[in-house]
Design a protein around this motif. Structure first.
Motif, PDB file in Angstrom:
ATOM      1  N   MET A 297      43.835  48.671 -18.361  1.00  0.00           N
ATOM      2  CA  MET A 297      43.907  49.665 -19.441  1.00  0.00           C
ATOM      3  C   MET A 297      42.517  50.709 -19.171  1.00  0.00           C
ATOM      4  SD  MET A 297      45.228  47.809 -22.984  1.00  0.00           S
ATOM      5  CE  MET A 297      46.996  47.443 -22.938  1.00  0.00           C
ATOM      6  N   LEU A 298      41.583  50.053 -18.545  1.00  0.00           N
ATOM      7  CA  LEU A 298      40.421  50.722 -18.142  1.00  0.00           C
ATOM      8  C   LEU A 298      40.707  52.228 -17.532  1.00  0.00           C
ATOM      9  CD1 LEU A 298      37.734  47.914 -17.465  1.00  0.00           C
ATOM     10  CD2 LEU A 298      37.735  49.612 -19.504  1.00  0.00           C
ATOM     11  N   ASP A 299      41.691  52.174 -16.758  1.00  0.00           N
ATOM     12  CA  ASP A 299      42.022  53.362 -16.150  1.00  0.00           C
ATOM     13  C   ASP A 299      42.086  54.484 -16.930  1.00  0.00           C
ATOM     14  OD1 ASP A 299      42.298  51.617 -13.910  1.00  0.00           O
ATOM     15  OD2 ASP A 299      44.637  52.077 -13.836  1.00  0.00           O
TER      16      ASP A 299
ATOM     17  N   PHE B 272      47.322  39.178 -17.867  1.00  0.00           N
ATOM     18  CA  PHE B 272      46.074  39.228 -18.269  1.00  0.00           C
ATOM     19  C   PHE B 272      45.355  40.679 -17.402  1.00  0.00           C
ATOM     20  CE2 PHE B 272      41.198  39.038 -18.277  1.00  0.00           C
ATOM     21  CZ  PHE B 272      40.845  39.004 -19.699  1.00  0.00           C
ATOM     22  N   SER B 273      45.731  40.817 -16.254  1.00  0.00           N
ATOM     23  CA  SER B 273      45.423  41.809 -15.533  1.00  0.00           C
ATOM     24  C   SER B 273      45.714  43.217 -16.158  1.00  0.00           C
ATOM     25  CB  SER B 273      45.612  41.754 -13.986  1.00  0.00           C
ATOM     26  OG  SER B 273      47.074  42.125 -13.721  1.00  0.00           O
TER      27      SER B 273
ATOM     28  N   LEU C 242      53.776  59.197 -18.874  1.00  0.00           N
ATOM     29  CA  LEU C 242      53.952  58.007 -17.825  1.00  0.00           C
ATOM     30  C   LEU C 242      52.941  57.196 -17.647  1.00  0.00           C
ATOM     31  CD1 LEU C 242      55.931  56.847 -15.586  1.00  0.00           C
ATOM     32  CD2 LEU C 242      54.941  58.761 -14.132  1.00  0.00           C
ATOM     33  N   HIS C 243      51.740  57.460 -17.817  1.00  0.00           N
ATOM     34  CA  HIS C 243      50.529  56.621 -17.478  1.00  0.00           C
ATOM     35  C   HIS C 243      50.357  55.865 -18.681  1.00  0.00           C
ATOM     36  CE1 HIS C 243      46.612  55.868 -15.901  1.00  0.00           C
ATOM     37  NE2 HIS C 243      46.267  55.724 -17.287  1.00  0.00           N
ATOM     38  N   VAL C 244      50.457  56.242 -19.797  1.00  0.00           N
ATOM     39  CA  VAL C 244      50.156  55.592 -21.226  1.00  0.00           C
ATOM     40  C   VAL C 244      51.305  54.734 -21.422  1.00  0.00           C
ATOM     41  CG1 VAL C 244      49.912  55.664 -23.577  1.00  0.00           C
ATOM     42  CG2 VAL C 244      48.473  57.265 -22.065  1.00  0.00           C
TER      43      VAL C 244
END
Length: 301
Positions: free
Chosen positions: A147-149, A141-142, A165-167
């Motif tokens: 995804m708010l990042d 769940f975390s 890389l991030h997405v």
């Protein structure tokens, strides 16, 4: 007239055959899906998002669409949002949540019975086994919270930070962890989650301090080592999961997950090595320090 009817009949037959083949294929897929779910862990079936992988798939697809297309278009003619306070609260919350999950992972196995070798999933209803399964769900769940990042990046118009890389990282983690929680919530397949929580304590502490403004920049001299910490994480993950392939007798219940984790660790190790090379070796990127109220590149000696 008869020739036209015959031609029409011949045209309808391939279409009917195609429809029948599609219906047969769909029926087989549904049957396989139902049989596959029969092997899932019954303890986690009624937990949020666990009944089916489709709700999370919609969430992940919406996330990718927003951060790569919709969000940037909506922000194109807008000023960046000032999200300093929300980001400070968010980052420190992730630190606290990660510390809690570290404690739970340790108490439910990694500091309470696990050998760091062939640790199998305990599917019993014992308090410790259920505690491990629940901790795995919390970790799963975390990944949606994190995804708010990327959403913060988009709202602040920091498009350069929305990298592949991030997405990819924020998309693949919750998707794969659904299967982990549904089928194998525990055992040696959770070691990388424990490591990831430890890394997140360090990483999100950095983000929180960074968001607090220039007065705290002097405490962030360790920015360069963030990537090194990530590299160490993936090397440990790859080494730990790799030992399974050399064990003579380790009846892990779903070995396919270990292959996925091993591949995941290796892919991210290569991606971070590529980033490190271009950011700090080839690009000779140097850490930023705060000096006399100005940001300066630290000169190499």
């Amino acid at each position: 007239m008869n020739a036209c009817r015959a031609q029409k009949s011949q045209e309808e037959k391939p279409k009917d055959s195609l429809d029948m083949s599609f219906n047969t294929l769909t029926s087989r897929a549904v049957l396989l899906y139902d049989q596959w779910l029969k092997e899932a862990d019954p303890r986690t079936g009624n937990w949020l998002f666990m009944a089916s992988p489709f709700p999370q798939t919609i969430i992940i697809a919406s996330y990718v669409y927003f951060v790569t297309s919709l969000g940037p278009r909506l922000m194109e003619n807008r000023k960046p949002f000032d999200l300093k306070r929300p980001m400070i609260i968010y980052n420190f919350s992730i630190v606290a949540f990660s510390l809690y999950m570290i404690y739970e992972f340790l108490m439910s196995g990694w500091a309470n019975g696990y050998t760091y070798g062939c640790d199998l999933v305990d599917y019993s209803s014992s308090p410790q086994a259920v505690r491990m399964a629940w901790t795995c769900w919390l970790y799963y769940f975390s990944k949606f919270i994190e995804m708010l990042d990327t959403i913060f990046f988009v709202l602040r118009k920091k498009s350069s930070q929305v990298t592949f890389l991030h997405v990819y990282h924020h998309s693949i983690m919750p998707f794969t962890w659904w299967f982990g929680v549904r089928f194998a919530p525990g055992g040696l397949g959770t070691f990388h989650a424990l490591l990831n929580c430890i890394v997140h304590v360090i990483m999100y502490s950095y983000y929180a301090l960074s968001a607090m403004g220039p007065a705290y920049q002097k405490y962030l001299w360790w920015k360069k080592y963030m990537t090194t910490i990530q590299l160490v994480q993936f090397m440990l993950v790859t080494a730990h999961i790799g030992q399974f392939f050399f064990m003579k007798d380790c009846p892990y219940q779903f070995p396919v997950f270990l292959y996925v984790i091993g591949l995941y660790g290796l892919i991210f190790l290569l991606l971070f090595l590529h980033f490190y090379y271009h950011a700090y070796t080839k690009g000779k990127r140097l850490p930023i320090v705060f000096q006399n109220g100005n940001y300066l590149l630290k000169k190499s000696e």
